[in-house]
Design a protein around this motif. Structure first.
Motif, short mmCIF file in Angstrom:
data_model
loop_
_atom_site.label_atom_id
_atom_site.label_comp_id
_atom_site.label_asym_id
_atom_site.label_seq_id
_atom_site.Cartn_x
_atom_site.Cartn_y
_atom_site.Cartn_z
N LEU A 1 55.22 46.07 -63.12
CA LEU A 1 54.16 45.05 -63.03
C LEU A 1 53.37 45.21 -61.75
N ASP A 2 52.11 44.84 -61.82
CA ASP A 2 51.23 44.84 -60.65
C ASP A 2 51.64 43.66 -59.76
N TRP A 3 51.94 43.92 -58.51
CA TRP A 3 52.43 42.87 -57.62
C TRP A 3 51.37 41.79 -57.38
N ARG A 4 50.08 42.16 -57.41
CA ARG A 4 49.03 41.17 -57.20
C ARG A 4 48.99 40.18 -58.36
N LEU A 5 49.10 40.69 -59.58
CA LEU A 5 49.11 39.81 -60.74
C LEU A 5 50.36 38.94 -60.75
N SER A 6 51.47 39.50 -60.35
CA SER A 6 52.71 38.72 -60.28
C SER A 6 52.57 37.58 -59.28
N ALA A 7 51.97 37.87 -58.13
CA ALA A 7 51.78 36.84 -57.11
C ALA A 7 50.85 35.74 -57.60
N VAL A 8 49.77 36.11 -58.28
CA VAL A 8 48.84 35.10 -58.80
C VAL A 8 49.51 34.30 -59.92
N ALA A 9 50.35 34.93 -60.72
CA ALA A 9 51.06 34.21 -61.78
C ALA A 9 52.01 33.17 -61.18
N VAL A 10 52.74 33.54 -60.16
CA VAL A 10 53.64 32.59 -59.50
C VAL A 10 52.83 31.47 -58.86
N TYR A 11 51.72 31.81 -58.22
CA TYR A 11 50.81 30.82 -57.62
C TYR A 11 50.30 29.86 -58.69
N GLY A 12 49.92 30.38 -59.83
CA GLY A 12 49.43 29.54 -60.93
C GLY A 12 50.50 28.62 -61.48
N LEU A 13 51.71 29.14 -61.63
CA LEU A 13 52.81 28.31 -62.14
C LEU A 13 53.14 27.20 -61.16
N LEU A 14 53.24 27.55 -59.87
CA LEU A 14 53.54 26.53 -58.86
C LEU A 14 52.41 25.50 -58.77
N ALA A 15 51.16 25.96 -58.85
CA ALA A 15 50.02 25.05 -58.80
C ALA A 15 50.04 24.11 -60.00
N SER A 16 50.39 24.61 -61.17
CA SER A 16 50.48 23.76 -62.36
C SER A 16 51.55 22.69 -62.19
N LEU A 17 52.68 23.08 -61.61
CA LEU A 17 53.74 22.10 -61.37
C LEU A 17 53.30 21.06 -60.35
N VAL A 18 52.68 21.51 -59.26
CA VAL A 18 52.21 20.59 -58.23
C VAL A 18 51.14 19.66 -58.79
N LEU A 19 50.20 20.20 -59.53
CA LEU A 19 49.13 19.36 -60.10
C LEU A 19 49.68 18.36 -61.12
#
Length: 150
Positions: free
Chosen positions: A93-111
């Motif tokens: 996996l591309d590490w940049r996409l993995s980082a953005v995916a984790v960021y998106g998941l955490l942001a969804s939980l926070v929101l």
């Protein structure tokens, strides 16, 4: 043997997929910033969420009629067990996409918790749709063992 040329649809989707890490990070940041500003229910966020959802659908279609149609042997695996291990351990996996995916998941939980149960806010939908689009792009940009031989 001639190399297979991509269709116009394929080229457009590949171009979007190559830029989705940056686009996704921006969309998630906008979604997070909109809550303290009181803009989480604005029309542009709903439109952006719809656009990200449609981009995810484009990635799904491209995967189904591209690398998704290749057999495990064509992808460079000797057995289905090797392919399953490769997928389960998130290799290639591309590490940049993995980082953005984790960021998106955490942001969804926070929101979800900051919105006090308002899961239909534009910010929440944008964050979650971006997470979906990025995870679909991860499949398109994955490095397979057969790619090393070319």
């Amino acid at each position: 043997m001639t190399e297979h040329s991509s269709s116009a649809f394929g080229r457009v989707v590949e171009k979007i997929a190559s830029r989705i890490a940056v686009i996704g990070a921006i969309c998630i940041s906008v979604a997070l910033a909109s809550v303290p500003l009181g803009l989480e229910h604005s029309i542009p966020l709903y439109i952006a969420a719809g656009a990200m959802f449609l981009i995810a659908q484009l990635f799904i279609v491209r995967w189904m009629f591209g690398k998704g149609m290749r057999s495990t042997k064509d992808l460079g695996f000797g057995s289905n067990r090797q392919a399953l291990k490769y997928g389960l351990f998130m290799k290639g996996l591309d590490w940049r996409l993995s980082a953005v995916a984790v960021y998106g998941l955490l942001a969804s939980l926070v929101l979800g918790f900051l919105g006090i149960g308002q899961f239909v806010s534009g910010a929440m939908l944008l964050s979650f749709a971006t997470f979906g689009a990025v995870t679909q792009a991860m499949r398109l940009n994955r490095f397979w063992p057969a790619d090393a031989k070319t």
